[in-house]
Design an enzyme around this catalytic site. Structure first.
Site, short mmCIF file in Angstrom:
data_model
loop_
_atom_site.label_atom_id
_atom_site.label_comp_id
_atom_site.label_asym_id
_atom_site.label_seq_id
_atom_site.Cartn_x
_atom_site.Cartn_y
_atom_site.Cartn_z
N GLN A 93 0.85 -1.20 0.00
CA GLN A 93 0.00 0.00 0.00
C GLN A 93 0.88 1.25 0.00
OE1 GLN A 93 -3.62 -0.89 2.83
NE2 GLN A 93 -1.83 -1.93 3.63
N ASN A 94 2.19 1.04 0.09
CA ASN A 94 3.11 2.17 0.09
C ASN A 94 3.41 2.63 -1.33
OD1 ASN A 94 3.18 1.76 2.82
ND2 ASN A 94 5.10 0.62 2.79
N VAL A 95 3.73 3.89 -1.47
CA VAL A 95 3.98 4.44 -2.80
C VAL A 95 5.45 4.84 -2.94
CG1 VAL A 95 1.60 5.22 -3.12
CG2 VAL A 95 3.24 6.75 -2.04
N HIS A 111 -1.38 1.15 -4.50
CA HIS A 111 -1.80 2.56 -4.52
C HIS A 111 -0.94 3.44 -5.42
CE1 HIS A 111 -3.86 1.81 -0.38
NE2 HIS A 111 -4.55 1.34 -1.38
N GLY A 209 3.06 -4.13 9.03
CA GLY A 209 3.10 -2.68 9.15
C GLY A 209 1.88 -1.97 8.60
N LEU A 236 2.46 -2.99 14.94
CA LEU A 236 2.23 -2.45 16.28
C LEU A 236 0.82 -1.89 16.34
CD1 LEU A 236 5.60 -0.60 16.99
CD2 LEU A 236 4.75 -2.66 18.13
#
Ligand SMILES: [Zn+2]
Length: 258
Positions: A93-95, A111, A209, A236
């Site tokens: 989901q990180n860009v 994404h 994460g 977390l």
């Protein structure tokens, strides 16, 4: 490790929590709530020139952090597990492109990718570095300001944004937008299907994460659960998929992957 060995190949889905050790700030807290003002919405960006001026002024300070970020040991561990066949596809989901920088080969940027620009008129893809350098040249007064970087290429900057000049597409003059799925926009259908197929062809899902608060990521936990694949969570704090999980590791990502 047992989870990976018993279920190989495992599909991995990652979120902002894996990149915080690379100096990229996370935008949700441990309860999955926004830490700050939610990011710009797709419709607002397209409709309002004022929104784009503010976005690009702040991006002068926020984006270089994203651009220069380096993978951390967690990204490298995932790339290694992938080479060993323990991990199949990485859905991120990180860009920030850090999985690829670490050497992972099968990665789906769910994404999009923040270092590419897409023209909203002619769909041409260009490097964001070009847009960034044009912004600096067009706006020397802004370039001289100071601001602290924030998540998603944003920064904490207040100024008279009305004065900011936003560069357009070099080919057609259209509106340029980072090639990223904004809030309020949808992940392109073929990309979702590719990710769903990868998950189908693996034996389990491991989320790293991410709180999976956004449906575009949560749907994969649901898909795995519905097809009786084990779901493990390494993050977390609370996630939206806590009730679907067979294994939950509420601890440091780096330590566990090491
Ligand atoms: Zn264009």
């Amino acid at each position: 490790m047992t989870f990976l060995r018993d279920n190989a190949p495992v599909t991995v889905i990652t979120g902002a929590g894996i990149s915080t050790d690379s100096g990229i700030p996370d935008y949700r807290d441990n309860k999955g709530e926004w830490k700050r003002t939610p990011p710009v919405q797709h419709q607002d960006y397209m409709r309002s020139e004022a929104v784009r001026k503010r976005y690009w002024a702040r991006s002068l300070f926020g984006w270089p952090v994203l651009y220069h970020a380096k993978p951390n040991s967690a990204h490298y561990a995932i790339a290694e597990f992938q080479q060993q066949g323990l991990i199949g596809c990485v859905i991120t989901q990180n860009v920030d492109g850090l999985h690829q920088k670490a050497g992972a080969t099968r990665v789906i940027n769910l994404h999009g990718y923040a270092n590419d620009m897409v023209c909203m008129s002619c769909r041409e893809i260009t490097p964001r570095l070009d847009m960034h350098e044009r912004s600096l040249k067009l706006n020397p007064d802004f370039a001289a300001l100071e601001a602290t970087a924030a998540p998603d290429g944003d920064a904490d900057l207040e100024a008279d944004f009305e004065q900011f000049k936003v560069a357009g597409c070099r080919s057609c003059g259209g509106i340029l937008k980072p090639d990223v799925v904004y809030f309020g926009d949808n992940v392109p259908r073929p990309r979702v299907e590719e990710a769903q197929k990868s998950l189908e062809n693996s034996n389990a899902l491991l989320a790293i994460g991410t709180s999976l608060m956004v449906f575009s990521g949560y749907r994969f936990a649901r898909q795995a659960h519905q097809s009786n694949q084990p779901v493990a969570l390494l993050t977390l704090g609370k996630t939206r998929a806590d009730e679907l999980a067979t294994l939950k590791l509420n601890c440091s990502i780096k330590d566990v992957l090491a």
